[in-house]
Design a protein around this motif. Sequence first.
Motif, PDB file in Angstrom:
ATOM      1  N   TYR A 183       0.856  -1.182   0.000  1.00 29.99           N
ATOM      2  CA  TYR A 183       0.000   0.000   0.000  1.00 29.99           C
ATOM      3  C   TYR A 183       0.896   1.238   0.000  1.00 29.99           C
ATOM      4  CZ  TYR A 183      -4.086  -2.859   0.925  1.00 29.99           C
ATOM      5  OH  TYR A 183      -5.092  -3.772   0.807  1.00 29.99           O
ATOM      6  N   THR A 184       0.393   2.327  -0.571  1.00 28.18           N
ATOM      7  CA  THR A 184       1.157   3.564  -0.659  1.00 28.18           C
ATOM      8  C   THR A 184       1.133   4.310   0.671  1.00 28.18           C
ATOM      9  OG1 THR A 184       0.691   3.775  -3.020  1.00 28.18           O
ATOM     10  CG2 THR A 184       1.325   5.786  -1.861  1.00 28.18           C
ATOM     11  N   VAL A 185       2.306   4.616   1.198  1.00 28.16           N
ATOM     12  CA  VAL A 185       2.448   5.445   2.394  1.00 28.16           C
ATOM     13  C   VAL A 185       2.489   6.899   1.949  1.00 28.16           C
ATOM     14  CG1 VAL A 185       3.953   6.084   4.319  1.00 28.16           C
ATOM     15  CG2 VAL A 185       3.682   3.674   3.697  1.00 28.16           C
ATOM     16  N   VAL A 186       1.626   7.731   2.538  1.00 26.23           N
ATOM     17  CA  VAL A 186       1.601   9.147   2.174  1.00 26.23           C
ATOM     18  C   VAL A 186       2.130  10.059   3.266  1.00 26.23           C
ATOM     19  CG1 VAL A 186      -0.226   8.976   0.457  1.00 26.23           C
ATOM     20  CG2 VAL A 186      -0.816   9.360   2.850  1.00 26.23           C
ATOM     21  N   GLY A 187       2.250   9.552   4.484  1.00 32.67           N
ATOM     22  CA  GLY A 187       2.734  10.413   5.552  1.00 32.67           C
ATOM     23  C   GLY A 187       2.636   9.762   6.904  1.00 32.67           C
ATOM     24  N   LYS A 188       2.745  10.627   7.931  1.00 29.61           N
ATOM     25  CA  LYS A 188       2.758  10.146   9.309  1.00 29.61           C
ATOM     26  C   LYS A 188       2.177  11.227  10.214  1.00 29.61           C
ATOM     27  CE  LYS A 188       5.761   7.926  12.675  1.00 29.61           C
ATOM     28  NZ  LYS A 188       4.944   6.754  12.893  1.00 29.61           N
ATOM     29  N   VAL A 189       1.401  10.809  11.199  1.00 28.73           N
ATOM     30  CA  VAL A 189       0.874  11.735  12.194  1.00 28.73           C
ATOM     31  C   VAL A 189       2.045  12.247  13.037  1.00 28.73           C
ATOM     32  CG1 VAL A 189      -0.584  11.955  14.253  1.00 28.73           C
ATOM     33  CG2 VAL A 189      -1.381  10.612  12.287  1.00 28.73           C
ATOM     34  N   VAL A 190       2.188  13.565  13.112  1.00 27.26           N
ATOM     35  CA  VAL A 190       3.271  14.163  13.909  1.00 27.26           C
ATOM     36  C   VAL A 190       2.756  14.821  15.178  1.00 27.26           C
ATOM     37  CG1 VAL A 190       4.908  14.416  12.006  1.00 27.26           C
ATOM     38  CG2 VAL A 190       3.287  16.276  12.486  1.00 27.26           C
ATOM     39  N   SER A 191       1.449  15.050  15.250  1.00 25.09           N
ATOM     40  CA  SER A 191       0.841  15.478  16.514  1.00 25.09           C
ATOM     41  C   SER A 191      -0.652  15.165  16.472  1.00 25.09           C
ATOM     42  CB  SER A 191       1.078  16.968  16.792  1.00 25.09           C
ATOM     43  OG  SER A 191       0.347  17.777  15.922  1.00 25.09           O
TER      44      SER A 191
END
Length: 186
Positions: free
Chosen positions: A146-154
């Motif tokens: 699956y394509t990773v688009v980002g990450k929760v940073v807060s």
Amino acid sequence: MNILRLAFAGALFLAGASLAQAADFLTIQLKDGPVVIELNAQVAPKHVERMKALAAAGEYDNVAFHRVIEGFMAQTGDVQYGDLADGYQAQAAGTGGSSQADLPAEFSNVPFERGTVGMARSQDPNSANSQFFIMFAPGDFLNGQYTVVGKVVSGMENVDKIKRGDDANNGSVTDPDRMVKVTVGK
């Protein structure tokens, strides 16, 4: 003089890069507070651009978290059938997308960990469109699939409060929580 021009050009480049990076965030307002996602345009440029465009157009506002599985993930982003303020269809939520064409997969080596944001799709790897999910826990079995688009940073504590779905019904949520407002930037 050439050194000064080079230094000035370098400073302009860095300033431009900083502005570009500042725009590579999405902020999702949930009932319990904001969630900031740092988007990764280096690994998924087409998917990131799509998400930013949908957010900027207000398409993600009021869209339900239609599938939420404890210990796994919370899925949202069905702008076609998932808008709780305009045309929500509970039985169809999770089957729609946007008015844009599906996107080709942008798989990477970025692992699915707690807080990772990935694009949802059908069995066809090139079928991601508008839906995405946020991981509650690591999901190594998704890596490279699956394509990773980002990450929760807060705001992960706010993601943790999203209403869970029915385990017997693949995480389908009755009276689901929603993305109240989604904006580009922090």
